[in-house]
Write a protein that holds these residues in place. Structure first.
Motif, PDB file in Angstrom:
ATOM      1  N   ALA A  28      38.250  47.343  44.906  1.00 13.86           N
ATOM      2  CA  ALA A  28      37.173  46.837  44.053  1.00 13.86           C
ATOM      3  C   ALA A  28      36.049  46.232  44.891  1.00 13.86           C
ATOM      4  CB  ALA A  28      37.733  45.803  43.080  1.00 13.86           C
ATOM      5  N   ARG A  29      36.415  45.474  45.928  1.00 12.14           N
ATOM      6  CA  ARG A  29      35.402  44.885  46.804  1.00 12.14           C
ATOM      7  C   ARG A  29      34.589  45.973  47.497  1.00 12.14           C
ATOM      8  NH1 ARG A  29      34.779  39.567  45.509  1.00 12.14           N
ATOM      9  NH2 ARG A  29      36.653  38.332  45.863  1.00 12.14           N
ATOM     10  N   ASN A  30      35.273  46.970  48.041  1.00 16.45           N
ATOM     11  CA  ASN A  30      34.567  48.028  48.760  1.00 16.45           C
ATOM     12  C   ASN A  30      33.668  48.836  47.827  1.00 16.45           C
ATOM     13  OD1 ASN A  30      35.624  47.383  51.294  1.00 16.45           O
ATOM     14  ND2 ASN A  30      37.436  48.659  50.988  1.00 16.45           N
ATOM     15  N   TYR A  31      34.097  48.999  46.590  1.00 21.87           N
ATOM     16  CA  TYR A  31      33.237  49.673  45.616  1.00 21.87           C
ATOM     17  C   TYR A  31      31.970  48.855  45.381  1.00 21.87           C
ATOM     18  CZ  TYR A  31      31.640  51.786  41.241  1.00 21.87           C
ATOM     19  OH  TYR A  31      30.884  52.394  40.270  1.00 21.87           O
ATOM     20  N   SER A  32      32.113  47.543  45.274  1.00 20.95           N
ATOM     21  CA  SER A  32      30.941  46.692  45.024  1.00 20.95           C
ATOM     22  C   SER A  32      29.946  46.763  46.174  1.00 20.95           C
ATOM     23  CB  SER A  32      31.368  45.244  44.768  1.00 20.95           C
ATOM     24  OG  SER A  32      31.802  44.602  45.950  1.00 20.95           O
ATOM     25  N   ILE A  33      30.435  46.706  47.414  1.00 16.81           N
ATOM     26  CA  ILE A  33      29.491  46.719  48.540  1.00 16.81           C
ATOM     27  C   ILE A  33      28.889  48.116  48.744  1.00 16.81           C
ATOM     28  CG2 ILE A  33      30.588  44.748  49.656  1.00 16.81           C
ATOM     29  CD1 ILE A  33      31.875  46.589  51.648  1.00 16.81           C
ATOM     30  N   SER A  34      29.604  49.146  48.294  1.00 13.75           N
ATOM     31  CA  SER A  34      29.047  50.507  48.411  1.00 13.75           C
ATOM     32  C   SER A  34      27.828  50.688  47.521  1.00 13.75           C
ATOM     33  CB  SER A  34      30.112  51.551  48.063  1.00 13.75           C
ATOM     34  OG  SER A  34      30.344  51.601  46.663  1.00 13.75           O
TER      35      SER A  34
ATOM     36  N   GLN B  81      23.820  39.979  32.765  1.00 10.52           N
ATOM     37  CA  GLN B  81      22.549  40.656  32.481  1.00 10.52           C
ATOM     38  C   GLN B  81      21.349  39.718  32.557  1.00 10.52           C
ATOM     39  OE1 GLN B  81      23.338  42.410  28.661  1.00 10.52           O
ATOM     40  NE2 GLN B  81      24.417  44.186  29.529  1.00 10.52           N
ATOM     41  N   LYS B  82      21.574  38.426  32.501  1.00  7.47           N
ATOM     42  CA  LYS B  82      20.480  37.469  32.646  1.00  7.47           C
ATOM     43  C   LYS B  82      19.941  37.460  34.084  1.00  7.47           C
ATOM     44  CE  LYS B  82      22.438  34.200  29.265  1.00  7.47           C
ATOM     45  NZ  LYS B  82      22.916  32.794  29.097  1.00  7.47           N
ATOM     46  N   PHE B  83      20.751  37.962  35.030  1.00  8.77           N
ATOM     47  CA  PHE B  83      20.401  37.846  36.447  1.00  8.77           C
ATOM     48  C   PHE B  83      20.252  39.188  37.164  1.00  8.77           C
ATOM     49  CE2 PHE B  83      22.659  34.086  35.097  1.00  8.77           C
ATOM     50  CZ  PHE B  83      21.910  33.044  35.625  1.00  8.77           C
ATOM     51  N   THR B  84      20.808  40.258  36.599  1.00  9.27           N
ATOM     52  CA  THR B  84      20.759  41.554  37.280  1.00  9.27           C
ATOM     53  C   THR B  84      20.970  42.678  36.272  1.00  9.27           C
ATOM     54  OG1 THR B  84      21.761  42.906  39.035  1.00  9.27           O
ATOM     55  CG2 THR B  84      23.246  41.486  37.777  1.00  9.27           C
ATOM     56  N   ASP B  85      20.438  43.847  36.617  1.00  2.00           N
ATOM     57  CA  ASP B  85      20.719  45.030  35.798  1.00  2.00           C
ATOM     58  C   ASP B  85      21.719  45.949  36.504  1.00  2.00           C
ATOM     59  OD1 ASP B  85      19.176  45.980  37.848  1.00  2.00           O
ATOM     60  OD2 ASP B  85      17.608  46.844  36.574  1.00  2.00           O
ATOM     61  N   LYS B  86      22.201  45.522  37.681  1.00  2.00           N
ATOM     62  CA  LYS B  86      23.174  46.337  38.405  1.00  2.00           C
ATOM     63  C   LYS B  86      24.579  45.819  38.077  1.00  2.00           C
ATOM     64  CE  LYS B  86      22.272  48.541  42.229  1.00  2.00           C
ATOM     65  NZ  LYS B  86      21.987  48.925  43.637  1.00  2.00           N
ATOM     66  N   ILE B  87      25.088  46.239  36.931  1.00  7.44           N
ATOM     67  CA  ILE B  87      26.417  45.855  36.456  1.00  7.44           C
ATOM     68  C   ILE B  87      27.219  47.140  36.287  1.00  7.44           C
ATOM     69  CG2 ILE B  87      27.718  44.702  34.631  1.00  7.44           C
ATOM     70  CD1 ILE B  87      25.070  43.186  33.988  1.00  7.44           C
ATOM     71  N   LEU B  88      28.302  47.242  37.020  1.00  6.55           N
ATOM     72  CA  LEU B  88      29.070  48.479  37.074  1.00  6.55           C
ATOM     73  C   LEU B  88      30.513  48.222  36.647  1.00  6.55           C
ATOM     74  CD1 LEU B  88      27.588  48.772  40.486  1.00  6.55           C
ATOM     75  CD2 LEU B  88      27.282  50.722  38.994  1.00  6.55           C
ATOM     76  N   ASP B  89      31.126  49.225  36.059  1.00  8.23           N
ATOM     77  CA  ASP B  89      32.528  49.134  35.658  1.00  8.23           C
ATOM     78  C   ASP B  89      33.422  49.727  36.736  1.00  8.23           C
ATOM     79  OD1 ASP B  89      32.216  47.942  33.085  1.00  8.23           O
ATOM     80  OD2 ASP B  89      31.449  49.865  32.353  1.00  8.23           O
ATOM     81  N   PHE B  90      34.596  49.144  36.889  1.00  7.86           N
ATOM     82  CA  PHE B  90      35.587  49.640  37.846  1.00  7.86           C
ATOM     83  C   PHE B  90      36.958  49.499  37.194  1.00  7.86           C
ATOM     84  CE2 PHE B  90      38.632  49.091  41.320  1.00  7.86           C
ATOM     85  CZ  PHE B  90      38.279  50.124  42.185  1.00  7.86           C
ATOM     86  N   THR B  91      37.674  50.589  37.130  1.00  7.40           N
ATOM     87  CA  THR B  91      39.014  50.553  36.540  1.00  7.40           C
ATOM     88  C   THR B  91      39.970  49.841  37.478  1.00  7.40           C
ATOM     89  OG1 THR B  91      38.606  52.627  35.368  1.00  7.40           O
ATOM     90  CG2 THR B  91      40.899  51.918  35.590  1.00  7.40           C
ATOM     91  N   TRP B  92      40.518  48.725  37.014  1.00  9.20           N
ATOM     92  CA  TRP B  92      41.378  47.906  37.865  1.00  9.20           C
ATOM     93  C   TRP B  92      42.640  48.668  38.260  1.00  9.20           C
ATOM     94  CZ3 TRP B  92      41.199  44.397  41.209  1.00  9.20           C
ATOM     95  CH2 TRP B  92      42.310  43.645  41.574  1.00  9.20           C
ATOM     96  N   CYS B  93      42.977  48.624  39.556  1.00  7.98           N
ATOM     97  CA  CYS B  93      44.118  49.378  40.082  1.00  7.98           C
ATOM     98  C   CYS B  93      45.021  48.491  40.941  1.00  7.98           C
ATOM     99  CB  CYS B  93      43.630  50.584  40.876  1.00  7.98           C
ATOM    100  SG  CYS B  93      42.528  50.165  42.251  1.00  7.98           S
ATOM    101  N   ASN B  94      45.021  47.180  40.651  1.00  6.37           N
ATOM    102  CA  ASN B  94      45.849  46.229  41.393  1.00  6.37           C
ATOM    103  C   ASN B  94      45.550  46.239  42.888  1.00  6.37           C
ATOM    104  OD1 ASN B  94      47.241  45.224  39.146  1.00  6.37           O
ATOM    105  ND2 ASN B  94      48.778  46.840  39.250  1.00  6.37           N
ATOM    106  N   ASP B  95      44.292  46.388  43.230  1.00  2.00           N
ATOM    107  CA  ASP B  95      43.899  46.425  44.644  1.00  2.00           C
ATOM    108  C   ASP B  95      42.508  45.797  44.780  1.00  2.00           C
ATOM    109  OD1 ASP B  95      42.956  47.179  47.220  1.00  2.00           O
ATOM    110  OD2 ASP B  95      44.394  48.830  47.251  1.00  2.00           O
ATOM    111  N   PHE B  96      42.485  44.553  45.284  1.00  2.00           N
ATOM    112  CA  PHE B  96      41.215  43.850  45.404  1.00  2.00           C
ATOM    113  C   PHE B  96      40.282  44.526  46.406  1.00  2.00           C
ATOM    114  CE2 PHE B  96      43.411  40.458  43.214  1.00  2.00           C
ATOM    115  CZ  PHE B  96      42.396  39.841  42.501  1.00  2.00           C
ATOM    116  N   SER B  97      40.826  45.067  47.478  1.00  2.00           N
ATOM    117  CA  SER B  97      39.965  45.680  48.489  1.00  2.00           C
ATOM    118  C   SER B  97      39.207  46.879  47.946  1.00  2.00           C
ATOM    119  CB  SER B  97      40.789  46.097  49.712  1.00  2.00           C
ATOM    120  OG  SER B  97      41.155  44.979  50.473  1.00  2.00           O
TER     121      SER B  97
END
Length: 350
Positions: A64-70, A46-62
């Protein structure tokens, strides 16, 4: 053109601030996707950005990565892990890449800090695909995810002017996060679904090597070669070099001599000449060892820092010292600069 930094994090309070502080001057947006932190990771972000999102981990890095870039507002995205810090940014090269290479993935220089088996520290260098246009590319693979084109076609990659220092392979972080064991479990799960994927076996071998489980490393690499694909052949040099280090570490010195048939294939590689120098050295073949170490010295930077300079000179010095050529040994130790093992040998020989 603007750039979004996209990251996935979990319990990174020890390293995240340093990472974000190193990047904030170079990017226009920071997207943080948290996969379940229980520490102060979010508060630091929060010191650097207000775009902090939660993602339920599902044992799949891709995923999570694709969600972040979306969630990125900009087309161009840079991917970093929390245990990485930017140490060099050539803005002219980055700008040129964005203006003329939208369909090419940018590879950034990763400088890995690794605690070696003798208690010292070594640096290895990788060039990893981390910078791309999100409209054209996405991630694939549940662990050690790779960047692919959305339309499934092949693509080019080029090195751009970004360098990053990575501390995630130091013993302290490996033990605190147990990330290697996590990766092994994910890779084994992926292999159970695709038992002939050479790339998964390659990454499994690399994970075992970080844990210094050398026999398991050899077994995984052997399967990677058995199921060899274009993707695996790209990593053949790394497989063979690591295979050589494994054999040396378990004392199978003569078995490692089989690597010498590959010398012509990797003549431009100081890393390959260096491992062959060590192989010959451990087999008492000192003349051949010196020849390999000399072959390192006229090469460009290797994957392991120093193999084309002070480390090769040091081993030449060791061989000359063992053979009783004291003055020659000292001369080569002096070529090693402030490399501490060489300084200690000079002090002992004087």
């Amino acid at each position: 053109m603007k750039i979004s930094l996209c990251m996935i994090v979990k319990n990174e309070q020890e390293v995240l601030e340093k990472c974000l502080r190193s990047a904030v001057a170079f990017v226009d947006e920071i997207v943080i996707v948290d996969t379940g932190s229980s520490d102060n990771t979010k508060q630091i972000a929060q010191k650097f950005t207000d775009k902090i999102l939660d993602f339920t981990w599902c044992n799949d890095f891709s995923k999570a990565r694709n969600y972040s870039i979306s969630k990125a507002e900009n087309d161009w995205v840079l991917i970093l892990d929390a245990d990485e810090t930017i140490v060099n940014w050539d803005n002219a090269l980055v700008e040129r890449h964005m203006k003329s290479n939208a369909d090419t993935v940018g590879k950034i220089k990763i400088i890995n800090l690794i605690d070696d088996i003798n208690g010292g520290e070594k640096r290895t260098i990788d060039y990893i695909s981390r910078f791309f246009n999100k409209n054209i590319f996405q991630f694939e693979g549940i662990v050690h995810e790779q960047i692919i084109r959305k339309d499934g076609s092949s693509h080019n990659r080029e090195i751009i002017g970004i360098s990053v220092e990575h501390i995630g392979y130091t013993n302290k972080l490996l033990k605190s996060k147990d990330k290697v064991e996590r990766n092994i479990q994910l890779l084994q799960s992926a292999i159970s679904l695709n038992e002939k994927d050479s790339y998964l076996y390659y990454q499994l071998g690399k994970s075992y090597y970080l844990k210094r489980e050398y026999i398991k490393t050899i077994e995984a690499f052997s399967k990677a070669l058995d199921y060899s694909s274009d993707n695996c052949r790209e990593h053949l040099e790394d497989i063979l070099i690591t295979y050589g280090y494994c054999l040396l570490n378990i004392g199978k010195y003569s078995d490692a001599l089989e690597l010498e048939t590959y010398i012509p294939c990797f003549d431009a590689s100081p890393d390959f000449h260096f491992i062959m120098g060590l192989v010959y050295m451990n087999n008492g073949m000192f003349q051949k060892a010196v020849e390999r170490f000399f072959a390192c010295l006229d090469k460009d930077e290797g994957r392991v820092e120093g193999v084309n300079s002070y480390m090769a000179n040091y081993n030449i010095g060791v061989i000359y010292e063992c053979l009783g050529y004291k003055e020659d040994a000292i001369a080569y130790y002096k070529k090693c600069g402030d490399y501490e093992p060489a300084l200690l040998r000079i002090e002992k020989l004087h």
